[in-house]
Structures are given as structure tokens and as C-alpha cells.
Design a protein around this motif. Structure first.
Motif, PDB file in Angstrom:
ATOM      1  N   THR A 185       7.555  -4.254   0.527  1.00 25.19           N
ATOM      2  CA  THR A 185       6.093  -4.266   0.483  1.00 25.19           C
ATOM      3  C   THR A 185       5.638  -5.712   0.738  1.00 25.19           C
ATOM      4  OG1 THR A 185       6.097  -4.697  -1.888  1.00 25.19           O
ATOM      5  CG2 THR A 185       6.020  -2.384  -1.225  1.00 25.19           C
ATOM      6  N   PRO A 186       4.382  -5.944   1.141  1.00 20.77           N
ATOM      7  CA  PRO A 186       3.980  -7.325   1.452  1.00 20.77           C
ATOM      8  C   PRO A 186       4.167  -8.240   0.237  1.00 20.77           C
ATOM      9  CG  PRO A 186       2.272  -5.747   2.076  1.00 20.77           C
ATOM     10  CD  PRO A 186       3.285  -4.989   1.299  1.00 20.77           C
ATOM     11  N   GLY A 187       4.964  -9.242   0.408  1.00 15.03           N
ATOM     12  CA  GLY A 187       5.191 -10.210  -0.672  1.00 15.03           C
ATOM     13  C   GLY A 187       6.045  -9.664  -1.820  1.00 15.03           C
ATOM     14  N   LYS A 205       2.383   8.378   2.566  1.00 10.79           N
ATOM     15  CA  LYS A 205       1.488   8.933   3.584  1.00 10.79           C
ATOM     16  C   LYS A 205       1.637   8.149   4.877  1.00 10.79           C
ATOM     17  CE  LYS A 205      -2.026  11.054   0.756  1.00 10.79           C
ATOM     18  NZ  LYS A 205      -3.309  10.844   0.104  1.00 10.79           N
ATOM     19  N   GLU A 206       1.540   8.875   5.960  1.00 12.97           N
ATOM     20  CA  GLU A 206       1.607   8.242   7.269  1.00 12.97           C
ATOM     21  C   GLU A 206       0.188   8.198   7.821  1.00 12.97           C
ATOM     22  OE1 GLU A 206       4.636   9.957   9.776  1.00 12.97           O
ATOM     23  OE2 GLU A 206       3.781   9.007  11.545  1.00 12.97           O
ATOM     24  N   ALA A 207      -0.204   7.033   8.377  1.00 11.19           N
ATOM     25  CA  ALA A 207      -1.572   6.872   8.886  1.00 11.19           C
ATOM     26  C   ALA A 207      -1.926   8.013   9.838  1.00 11.19           C
ATOM     27  CB  ALA A 207      -1.687   5.527   9.606  1.00 11.19           C
ATOM     28  N   TYR A 247       2.866   3.334   7.160  1.00 13.12           N
ATOM     29  CA  TYR A 247       3.180   4.038   5.916  1.00 13.12           C
ATOM     30  C   TYR A 247       2.601   3.335   4.683  1.00 13.12           C
ATOM     31  CZ  TYR A 247       6.700   6.721   8.490  1.00 13.12           C
ATOM     32  OH  TYR A 247       7.340   7.553   9.365  1.00 13.12           O
ATOM     33  N   THR A 248       2.018   4.117   3.795  1.00 11.77           N
ATOM     34  CA  THR A 248       1.569   3.584   2.502  1.00 11.77           C
ATOM     35  C   THR A 248       2.177   4.456   1.404  1.00 11.77           C
ATOM     36  OG1 THR A 248      -0.519   3.005   3.548  1.00 11.77           O
ATOM     37  CG2 THR A 248      -0.458   2.849   1.158  1.00 11.77           C
ATOM     38  N   ALA A 249       2.703   3.766   0.383  1.00  7.65           N
ATOM     39  CA  ALA A 249       3.242   4.490  -0.779  1.00  7.65           C
ATOM     40  C   ALA A 249       2.156   4.542  -1.843  1.00  7.65           C
ATOM     41  CB  ALA A 249       4.462   3.751  -1.316  1.00  7.65           C
ATOM     42  N   TYR A 250       2.045   5.658  -2.550  1.00  7.45           N
ATOM     43  CA  TYR A 250       1.092   5.784  -3.663  1.00  7.45           C
ATOM     44  C   TYR A 250       1.879   6.179  -4.904  1.00  7.45           C
ATOM     45  CZ  TYR A 250      -2.439   5.735  -0.006  1.00  7.45           C
ATOM     46  OH  TYR A 250      -3.218   5.357   1.056  1.00  7.45           O
ATOM     47  N   ILE A 251       1.671   5.423  -5.973  1.00  3.50           N
ATOM     48  CA  ILE A 251       2.404   5.731  -7.202  1.00  3.50           C
ATOM     49  C   ILE A 251       1.443   6.329  -8.213  1.00  3.50           C
ATOM     50  CG2 ILE A 251       3.815   4.786  -9.081  1.00  3.50           C
ATOM     51  CD1 ILE A 251       4.469   2.500  -6.993  1.00  3.50           C
ATOM     52  N   ALA A 323      -2.911   6.766  -8.213  1.00  2.00           N
ATOM     53  CA  ALA A 323      -2.417   6.486  -6.852  1.00  2.00           C
ATOM     54  C   ALA A 323      -2.497   4.995  -6.537  1.00  2.00           C
ATOM     55  CB  ALA A 323      -3.225   7.293  -5.828  1.00  2.00           C
ATOM     56  N   LEU A 324      -1.583   4.216  -7.124  1.00  2.00           N
ATOM     57  CA  LEU A 324      -1.546   2.781  -6.804  1.00  2.00           C
ATOM     58  C   LEU A 324      -1.006   2.629  -5.384  1.00  2.00           C
ATOM     59  CD1 LEU A 324      -1.640  -0.292  -7.777  1.00  2.00           C
ATOM     60  CD2 LEU A 324       0.804  -0.024  -8.158  1.00  2.00           C
ATOM     61  N   PRO A 325      -1.822   2.069  -4.475  1.00  2.00           N
ATOM     62  CA  PRO A 325      -1.329   1.990  -3.091  1.00  2.00           C
ATOM     63  C   PRO A 325      -0.451   0.755  -2.847  1.00  2.00           C
ATOM     64  CG  PRO A 325      -3.643   1.318  -3.211  1.00  2.00           C
ATOM     65  CD  PRO A 325      -3.194   1.561  -4.623  1.00  2.00           C
ATOM     66  N   LEU A 326       0.630   0.951  -2.130  1.00  2.00           N
ATOM     67  CA  LEU A 326       1.491  -0.162  -1.730  1.00  2.00           C
ATOM     68  C   LEU A 326       1.830   0.006  -0.253  1.00  2.00           C
ATOM     69  CD1 LEU A 326       4.152  -0.167  -4.623  1.00  2.00           C
ATOM     70  CD2 LEU A 326       2.403  -1.899  -4.266  1.00  2.00           C
ATOM     71  N   MET A 327       1.443  -0.955   0.545  1.00  2.00           N
ATOM     72  CA  MET A 327       1.746  -0.903   1.975  1.00  2.00           C
ATOM     73  C   MET A 327       3.258  -1.071   2.165  1.00  2.00           C
ATOM     74  SD  MET A 327       0.058  -0.798   4.829  1.00  2.00           S
ATOM     75  CE  MET A 327      -1.494  -1.657   4.818  1.00  2.00           C
ATOM     76  N   ILE A 328       3.846  -0.276   3.038  1.00  2.00           N
ATOM     77  CA  ILE A 328       5.284  -0.425   3.315  1.00  2.00           C
ATOM     78  C   ILE A 328       5.437  -1.223   4.608  1.00  2.00           C
ATOM     79  CG2 ILE A 328       7.460   0.794   3.766  1.00  2.00           C
ATOM     80  CD1 ILE A 328       6.302   1.167   0.898  1.00  2.00           C
ATOM     81  N   THR A 329       6.140  -2.352   4.517  1.00  2.00           N
ATOM     82  CA  THR A 329       6.268  -3.203   5.709  1.00  2.00           C
ATOM     83  C   THR A 329       7.552  -2.925   6.475  1.00  2.00           C
ATOM     84  OG1 THR A 329       7.096  -4.900   4.225  1.00  2.00           O
ATOM     85  CG2 THR A 329       4.821  -5.121   4.973  1.00  2.00           C
ATOM     86  N   LYS A 330       8.638  -2.680   5.782  1.00  2.00           N
ATOM     87  CA  LYS A 330       9.884  -2.342   6.482  1.00  2.00           C
ATOM     88  C   LYS A 330      10.932  -1.776   5.537  1.00  2.00           C
ATOM     89  CE  LYS A 330      10.943  -7.229   6.923  1.00  2.00           C
ATOM     90  NZ  LYS A 330      11.841  -8.261   7.148  1.00  2.00           N
ATOM     91  N   TYR A 331      12.004  -1.276   6.153  1.00  2.00           N
ATOM     92  CA  TYR A 331      13.173  -0.864   5.375  1.00  2.00           C
ATOM     93  C   TYR A 331      13.945  -2.125   5.016  1.00  2.00           C
ATOM     94  CZ  TYR A 331      12.554   3.779   7.502  1.00  2.00           C
ATOM     95  OH  TYR A 331      12.063   4.988   7.916  1.00  2.00           O
TER      96      TYR A 331
END
Ligand SMILES: Cc1cc2nc3c(=O)[nH]c(=O)nc-3n(C[C@H](O)[C@H](O)[C@H](O)COP(=O)(O)OP(=O)(O)OC[C@H]3O[C@@H](n4cnc5c(N)ncnc54)[C@H](O)[C@@H]3O)c2cc1C
Length: 409
Positions: A185-187, A205-207, A247-251, A323-331
Motif C-alpha cells: 500500500t502507499p507508504g 474492488k477493481e476500478a 485495486y482498492t482494499a476495504y477492511i 470499509a477502511l480503504p487502502l490503495m493497492i500499489t503492487k504485489y
């Protein structure tokens, strides 16, 4: 090793060519050193846990079911136990017992182990005829089974050589990417690092797509680079190539509470903690480490007093808790992945025999094939089933074969 056992058992003169000085180095680290050897379920359930190409596995899995795999190891003197989620482990909790069982069985059956790295698989006129090793030795054979694994955890010897051999022989290798791998995730999630959550729902979720690509309840953890743990690893195996913003993850920290119940719960907590700062006011609801991230996402100042939180702020807060959103930057890199997604195209392999449809005498087994499973013993079950099928059919082909011109051994 499974392929070698069944080939030898079916009467073929068999050799395993292994680049390491020991066989089964990856197997020895599976299941955190305990080896989750299979999943104690029916074939249908196994197939439901293979996100990639499950139908290809129908025949080989029915011929070597989880019950057969368990019987195989128990007959070889490894008692097994079934744990949560039907995961099967040796009673000893030692992956080495599984490695030793296969190794000993190979020895009993007279399988020769040659310690060398294969550099090329030889074929002439559409027929396989052997391999070349890094010592420039040619080993002739009527059948060759490529079972070189994927390309994750390369220190174990699985560096993806088999993909090069398959391509050189005209096979298609589908796009390779890490699977069952943590996500960045970023940072990273440094402030929550080390926090492990047991009962959360992770949604990916996928944009521009309405339906989430992944939604499950279970365990996950936060790390310095992002998120990991069983839920995250499973999610990674259904995600495609990651591009910025895709992709964004929601917890959901409170999956058991619907929005209304959560709001009532927050109001009750706030009522009891009226004069506290909101950071402290949320301690009954959330683990301490996630509170700053939740407040930031809800755009509420952490030092704000509970009794001045507005209705709109409370609504934002409840939405973020769900739904805490977390942007996914890479594997994380493929070297850290449990398995490699992609591999030799299943369209070019016969699903009953694992025989190449392009080159006679060539077979594939294990992770090199474009089939991936979730965690829970599904990847090893796949490797055992394809290994058995390849071993038996390669031996049958050898026994049927008319000697080929120029074949020395
Ligand atoms: C940390 C970790 C934990 C895991 N835990 C589990 C688990 O508990 N349950 C589960 O179901 N799955 C688990 N997996 C996945 C599972 O280990 C693999 O899917 C499985 O080992 C694949 O088997 P394979 O025989 O196809 O390949 P591998 O086990 O990778 O074996 C391939 C072998 O080929 C050798 N080789 C490669 N290239 C050459 C060459 N050119 N010449 C000679 N030899 C070569 C390698 O040295 C290696 O020994 C785990 C994976 C990892 C990384």
C-alpha cells in the motif's frame, strides 16, 4: 518426486534430476515447516479452491484424491492429522517427514537421483529424447517429465527453468505473476505494523467494476509495506496485473454489525466517554493501532472531544469502520510468493495424462502447469495429482515404445 515414484512403480527405469544436493527443499519449508500436505475434502471442493483452470484438474484429481494422498503418506509411515479448515499435516508437525517419505519411496523403487541442473530438454522431429545438464552431460530418455516448479522462493531451486524449456519446445507459457503473496500500500502500514486481526472482512474492488473481485472474512495482518496474512494471500490469487488506481482494499473491522447496529454501538461508547478525546473514545471499539488511520480516513481530528463530534462525522466514522480503504500499489516480489500464477498453457497438455500435445514423450507436473490453488493444501494436492498422472502415463509410453534410432539409454 511423486511422478518418479509412480513411473518407477509402473515399471519404468526412472531418474530424478535435481539441481540441489537434496530433494524437496521447497516441500521442506511448506506450511511453515509443518507441510499442509493436502485438504481433507472431496474433489469438488478442491476444484472450488483452484481459482485458475480447475476443470483441467478434474481427471487427475479423481484418480488421486485427497483421501488417496493421505493413504499414500500413511502407508509410507507418516501419520496425518486434520486441522481447522480441513488442512492436513503430519502428526509430527515436520514437513521433513513428507520429504523423507517420498525420498525413501524413490530409493525403495530404485529411482536414481542425479544431482545436476538441467539446461536443455532435447527433442528431435517432435519427439523428446533426453536432457542436457550444466556439466554438459547428455542424458537420453524416451520420456521427460518437466516438474521444475514455479519461480517463487528461488533459493529452494525453483527459478523458473522449466518455463524456458517449455517455450523452447514450442509451448505457450501464460503471463507469470506472483500469487498467494502480500500486497503493498502507499507508504506501507507502519503505524499498524504487526497488528493481526482475526475477524475482519477484506473486500478488494477493481476500478469501474461493480462486483468486488474478492470478499471474505478471516485473518489478516498489517506490515511495514502493507497488508499480509491468509485473507490477503487468497485475495492476491484472484487479482490481475496491478496498475495505479486499479485495486482498492476495504477492511470491515466489524463484519458482525450492520450499519445501524454499529452506529448505536458508537453512540453508546461515546455516551460513556463524553469528555475524552475521540482517539481514546474509540478504544472499546477498535484496536488502538488502527484508530489513527480510521480517524484520518474519516477526516476527524484525533484530539477532538467526543461530545463535539457531529452526526455527519459519526456517519463518516462508521462508514470507515465498515470499509477502511487502502490503495493497492503492487504485489510483493515473486520471490516472496507462495506460488507462481501462470505457466504452461493447459490447452497444450492432455488433462488425463499430463502429456504434451505438441511433443511426443514430454510431460508436465506440478506448479509449472498454469493451475493455481488457494492456501489450505490445494497446491500440493495439485502437484501430487498431476505428478502421479504424468508418472504413470510416461511409464506406459516407455513400455509401449519401439526403440528410436540413435537412442542410447
Ligand atoms: C513458503 C511456502 C510455503 C508453502 N506451503 C504450502 C503448503 O503448506 N501447502 C501447499 O499445498 N502448498 C504450499 N506451498 C506451495 C507448494 O510448495 C508448491 O506449489 C509445490 O512445492 C510445487 O511442487 P513442484 O514439485 O511443482 O515444484 P517444487 O516443489 O518447486 O520443486 C521443483 C524442483 O525442481 C528443481 N529444479 C528446478 N529447476 C531445475 C533444473 N533446471 N534442473 C534440475 N532441477 C531443477 C528444484 O530445485 C526443485 O527441487 C508453499 C510454497 C512456499 C514457497
Amino acid at each position: 518426486m511423486t511422478a518418479a515414484v509412480f513411473a518407477a512403480q509402473s515399471g519404468a527405469k526412472t531418474a530424478v534430476i535435481e539441481r540441489n544436493d537434496k530433494v524437496g527443499r521447497k516441500l521442506a519449508i511448506t506450511g511453515k515447516g509443518r507441510c499442509n500436505v493436502t485438504n481433507n475434502c472431496d474433489v469438488d471442493t478442491i476444484m472450488k479452491n483452484l481459482p485458475k483452470n480447475p476443470r483441467f484438474m478434474f481427471s487427475s484429481l479423481n484418480a488421486f484424491t485427497p483421501a488417496d494422498v493421505m493413504a499414500f503418506f500413511e502407508n509410507e509411515g507418516v501419520p496425518l492429522k486434520t486441522e481447522r479448515g480441513n488442512r492436513v499435516f503430519p502428526v509430527s508437525d515436520k514437513a521433513y517427514d513428507i520429504v523423507d517419505a517420498l525420498h525413501n519411496k524413490m530409493k525403495k523403487l530404485g529411482v536414481k537421483i542425479i544431482n545436476a541442473r538441467v539446461t536443455e530438454v532435447l527433442a528431435e522431429n517432435g519427439e523428446v529424447c533426453g536432457v542436457v545438464t550444466d556439466r554438459n552431460v547428455k542424458i537420453f530418455a524416451r520420456s521427460v517429465i518437466i516438474a521444475t516448479g514455479g519461480m517463487s522462493y528461488p533459493v529452494t531451486g525453483s527459478t523458473g527453468d522449466g518455463y524456458t524449456f517449455a517455450k523452447a519446445l514450442g509451448h505457450t507459457v501464460t503471463a507469470l505473476k506472483p500469487s498467494l503473496v502480500p500486497l503493498e500500500t502507499p507508504g506501507g502500514c507502519a503505524e499498524m505494523m504487526g497488528l493481526s486481526l482475526k475477524n475482519v472482512t477484506l473486500t478488494i474492488k477493481e476500478a469501474e467494476k461493480k462486483k468486488p473481485v474478492f470478499k471474505e472474512q478471516g485473518e489478516m495482518l498489517f506490515t511495514h509495506f502493507g497488508i499480509s496474512g491468509p485473507l490477503v494471500l487468497s485475495a492476491s490469487s484472484v487479482m490481475g496485473v496491478i496498475t495505479p488506481g486499479k485495486y482498492t482494499a476495504y477492511i470491515d473491522f466489524k463484519p458482525a454489525l450492520d450499519a445501524e447496529t454499529l452506529d448505536r454501538r458508537v453512540m453508546r461508547d461515546f455516551d460513556e466517554r463524553k469528555n475524552m478525546q475521540i482517539t481514546n473514545g474509540l478504544r472499546g471499539l477498535l484496536p488502538e493501532a488502527v484508530i489513527p488511520a480510521v480517524l484520518k480516513a474519516a477526516d476527524i481530528a484525533p484530539e477532538k472531544k467526543v461530545n463535539v463530534v457531529t452526526k455527519a462525522e459519526r456517519a463518516r466514522l462508521c462508514a470507515v469502520v465498515k470499509a477502511l480503504p487502502l490503495m493497492i500499489t503492487k504485489y510483493r516480489p515473486i520471490a516472496e510468493a507462495i506460488v507462481t500464477d501462470g505457466g504452461v498453457s493447459v490447452k497444450e497438455i492432455d488433462p488425463k495424462t499430463m502429456k504434451s500435445k505438441l511433443i511426443s514423450g514430454l510431460y508436465f507436473a506440478g506448479e509449472i502447469i498454469d493451475v493455481t490453488g488457494f492456501t489450505g493444501g490445494f497446491n500440493l494436492q495439485t502437484a501430487f495429482a498431476t505428478g502421479r498422472a504424468a508418472g504413470i502415463s510416461a511409464a506406459e509410453e516407455v513400455s509401449r515404445d519401439v526403440p528410436r534410432a540413435g537412442m542410447r539409454a
